[in-house]
Motif scaffolding. Structure first.
Motif, short mmCIF file in Angstrom:
data_model
loop_
_atom_site.label_atom_id
_atom_site.label_comp_id
_atom_site.label_asym_id
_atom_site.label_seq_id
_atom_site.Cartn_x
_atom_site.Cartn_y
_atom_site.Cartn_z
N LEU A 30 0.87 -1.17 0.00
CA LEU A 30 0.00 0.00 0.00
C LEU A 30 0.91 1.22 0.00
O LEU A 30 1.78 1.35 0.87
N VAL A 31 0.72 2.08 -0.99
CA VAL A 31 1.66 3.17 -1.23
C VAL A 31 0.94 4.52 -1.21
O VAL A 31 -0.15 4.66 -1.79
N GLU A 32 1.53 5.48 -0.55
CA GLU A 32 1.05 6.85 -0.57
C GLU A 32 1.61 7.55 -1.80
O GLU A 32 2.83 7.66 -1.95
N GLY A 33 0.74 7.99 -2.71
CA GLY A 33 1.20 8.65 -3.92
C GLY A 33 1.83 9.99 -3.62
O GLY A 33 1.27 10.80 -2.87
N GLY A 68 6.00 7.08 -5.10
CA GLY A 68 5.24 6.97 -3.86
C GLY A 68 6.10 6.52 -2.70
O GLY A 68 7.28 6.18 -2.86
N ARG A 69 5.49 6.52 -1.52
CA ARG A 69 6.17 6.07 -0.30
C ARG A 69 5.34 4.96 0.33
O ARG A 69 4.12 5.09 0.48
N VAL A 70 5.99 3.87 0.66
CA VAL A 70 5.29 2.71 1.20
C VAL A 70 4.63 3.07 2.53
O VAL A 70 5.29 3.56 3.46
N VAL A 85 9.28 4.30 -3.58
CA VAL A 85 9.10 3.28 -4.61
C VAL A 85 8.44 3.85 -5.86
O VAL A 85 7.75 4.87 -5.82
N VAL A 86 8.68 3.14 -6.96
CA VAL A 86 8.00 3.38 -8.24
C VAL A 86 7.38 2.06 -8.66
O VAL A 86 7.95 0.99 -8.43
N GLY A 87 6.21 2.13 -9.28
CA GLY A 87 5.55 0.94 -9.79
C GLY A 87 5.85 0.74 -11.27
O GLY A 87 5.82 1.69 -12.06
N GLY A 125 -2.19 7.49 -10.60
CA GLY A 125 -2.57 8.88 -10.40
C GLY A 125 -3.58 9.07 -9.29
O GLY A 125 -4.65 9.64 -9.50
N SER A 126 -3.24 8.61 -8.08
CA SER A 126 -4.15 8.69 -6.95
C SER A 126 -3.35 8.90 -5.67
O SER A 126 -2.15 8.61 -5.61
N THR A 127 -4.02 9.37 -4.63
CA THR A 127 -3.34 9.66 -3.38
C THR A 127 -2.91 8.39 -2.65
O THR A 127 -2.02 8.43 -1.81
N LEU A 128 -3.52 7.28 -2.96
CA LEU A 128 -3.09 5.96 -2.50
C LEU A 128 -3.13 5.00 -3.67
O LEU A 128 -4.03 5.09 -4.52
N TRP A 129 -2.17 4.09 -3.73
CA TRP A 129 -2.24 3.03 -4.74
C TRP A 129 -1.57 1.78 -4.22
O TRP A 129 -0.82 1.82 -3.22
N THR A 130 -1.86 0.68 -4.86
CA THR A 130 -1.24 -0.59 -4.49
C THR A 130 -0.40 -1.09 -5.66
O THR A 130 -0.63 -0.73 -6.81
N VAL A 131 0.58 -1.92 -5.33
CA VAL A 131 1.41 -2.52 -6.36
C VAL A 131 1.96 -3.84 -5.83
O VAL A 131 2.29 -3.96 -4.65
#
Length: 350
Positions: A30-33, A68-70, A85-87, A125-131
């Motif tokens: 779970l990553v903070e964009g 983003g930041r984990v 991190v980058v996805g 392109g979101s304030t939170l994303w998963t990878v």
């Protein structure tokens, strides 16, 4: 959470919208964009020319140039909270072709791959994303302002890798490289060329603004003359072509030194006929053992090489490559070109 979304195929649909928070699967981060780069592909999707929404949905979360930041990592993960991190963009097709099965999904043979923010999977392109952990790349903490450049850098890391692989079919010690185009891809290609110890030259049309200075600060040489004149004078061993302009492409192909390698990274517009002497082009390629190849996308090997290249680069140069930062609530402004734009970034954090 807020996200930059679009309805693929519909011009004027680009908007910041409220969407549900993502729920990470067992092996996902779970990553903070933090930031999102905007490129020509994003603009084509926003214009309705390109792109596919996830199955069963009308809208797509846009964005493939991530940073983003984990916020949360699964137990036993190689990642920890706070990692930068980058996805990765592309995923192999569900029934992998030979290339995808061997981790070379950037060379997919059957086209059934998916791409974050482009083809059938929501982007970053979101304030939170998963990878998925296997598709996340850790960055040096010093890149917290500029790590969003990793995805375009991975594209040129692949281009240089392909050039070197072709060159190594025989003795290969190139000295001079020409990069055509001083947009983000061209400038990052120049950066990697300089890091390889080459005499790098960059060709673009503009004579003022930030581009000439960015090139000179790399220790490279900037040109704004006619392509044919520049190639005749330089006779480069390697050309990284980043404009997609048909006349520039063929002037580059016909202007290299013997055993020259031209790597095409710019995608050309259709519908612009160009008269060329195909016989002379063929004759020169054959008699000089020259090569022209196309290169697009990148795999994990290239992302890691790009991360290393950015970590070694001058931080102030990377910072100045990003000429405009736009907050998420005004993200649509990032899609309106300005005269001195080089790289425009949408800031996802508050």
């Amino acid at each position: 959470m807020h996200a930059l979304t679009v309805t693929p195929g519909r011009s004027g649909s680009l908007a910041v919208a409220e969407v549900p928070d993502p729920q990470p699967a067992e092996h996902e981060l779970l990553v903070e964009g933090l930031a999102l780069g905007v490129c020509g592909t994003d603009k084509e999707i926003a214009a309705g020319d390109y792109g596919w929404a996830p199955p069963g949905r009308d809208r797509l979360v846009l964005g493939h140039e991530s940073l983003g930041r984990v916020r949360h990592a699964p137990d036993g993960s190689d990642f920890t909270e706070g990692d930068l991190v980058v996805g990765v963009v592309r995923r192999p097709d569900p029934e992998p072709c030979g290339a995808c099965a061997h981790g070379e999904f950037d060379m997919c043979r059957n086209g059934r791959y998916t791409e974050r923010g482009i083809k059938e999977v929501d982007g970053y392109g979101s304030t939170l994303w998963t990878v998925e952990q296997d598709y996340a790349v850790r960055l040096d903490p010093g890149l917290h302002r500029t790590g969003v450049l990793l995805e375009p850098t991975s594209v040129v890391a692949k281009a240089w890798d392909e050039v070197w692989r072709v060159g190594k079919r025989a003795w290969f010690e190139p000295r001079r490289a020409l990069v055509t185009g001083a947009g983000p891809i061209g400038l990052l290609a120049a950066l990697l060329g300089v890091q390889r110890g080459l005499d790098v030259h960059v060709l673009d049309r503009v004579t003022d603004g930030p581009k000439p200075d960015l090139v000179r600060r790399l220790g490279a040489t900037y040109h704004a003359e006619d392509t044919a004149e520049v190639t005749k004078k330089l006779q480069p061993d390697v050309v990284i072509e980043a404009t997609g302009a048909g006349s520039v492409v063929f002037d580059a192909i016909t202007g290299t030194a013997p055993y020259g390698i031209v790597c095409l990274t710019g995608v050309s517009s259709t519908g612009r006929p160009l008269r060329i002497d195909a016989g002379t082009v063929n004759r020169d390629l054959v008699l000089e053992n020259s090569v022209v190849l196309g290169s697009v996308n990148a795999n994990l090997r290239h992302y890691r090489a790009a991360a290393d290249a950015l970590a070694k680069a001058d931080p102030s140069w990377l910072e100045d490559l990003i000429t405009r930062r736009v907050p998420l609530d005004r993200a649509t402004d990032a899609f309106d070109a300005r005269e001195d734009d080089v790289k425009v970034v949408v800031m996802l954090e508050d």
